[in-house]
Design a protein around this motif. Structure first.
Motif, PDB file in Angstrom:
ATOM      1  N   GLN A  56      13.829  31.842   7.346  1.00 16.25           N
ATOM      2  CA  GLN A  56      13.087  33.103   7.294  1.00 16.25           C
ATOM      3  C   GLN A  56      12.525  33.206   6.136  1.00 16.25           C
ATOM      4  OE1 GLN A  56      15.996  35.656   8.987  1.00 16.25           O
ATOM      5  NE2 GLN A  56      15.225  35.474  11.112  1.00 16.25           N
ATOM      6  N   VAL A  57      13.641  33.144   5.082  1.00 15.13           N
ATOM      7  CA  VAL A  57      13.195  33.184   3.571  1.00 15.13           C
ATOM      8  C   VAL A  57      12.132  32.069   3.410  1.00 15.13           C
ATOM      9  CG1 VAL A  57      14.125  33.081   1.116  1.00 15.13           C
ATOM     10  CG2 VAL A  57      15.125  34.374   3.027  1.00 15.13           C
ATOM     11  N   TRP A  60       8.850  33.203   4.328  1.00 17.45           N
ATOM     12  CA  TRP A  60       8.246  34.242   3.663  1.00 17.45           C
ATOM     13  C   TRP A  60       7.824  34.053   2.344  1.00 17.45           C
ATOM     14  CZ3 TRP A  60       9.254  36.963  -0.967  1.00 17.45           C
ATOM     15  CH2 TRP A  60       8.678  38.317  -0.863  1.00 17.45           C
TER      16      TRP A  60
END
Length: 91
Positions: A56-57, A60
């Motif tokens: 997820q990071v 992003w």
């Protein structure tokens, strides 16, 4: 984070802590005891959650070139080690 960190620290220093308990500071003993209570199943679950978070990071950051943040979210606490060191909560 706690599962991964405490198990990792425990795996590295448990034998030395057993051999020389007088060398082991109180906060480190708490980490060793905490790390020893997790099962392999719980440890693997933590690894899987870390992988999900990492993905997820990473996704992003595909659109972010720079991220500026404070270095510490709290002021410094006492240098005296012990079971109550550090902040209990961060507002």
């Amino acid at each position: 984070h706690r599962v991964l960190y405490h198990v990792g620290v425990g795996a590295r220093i448990a034998a030395r802590a057993l051999e020389h308990p007088d060398w082991t500071e109180a906060t480190m003993r708490v980490m060793l005891e905490d790390g020893a209570r997790y099962s392999a199943f719980e440890y693997q679950q933590a690894i899987l959650k870390r992988t999900t978070f990492y993905n997820q990071v990473r996704a992003w950051f595909e659109d972010v070139d720079l991220l500026l943040t404070p270095q510490m979210p709290v002021g410094a606490w006492s240098y005296e080690p012990g079971l109550d060191e550090g902040p209990k909560t961060i507002g």
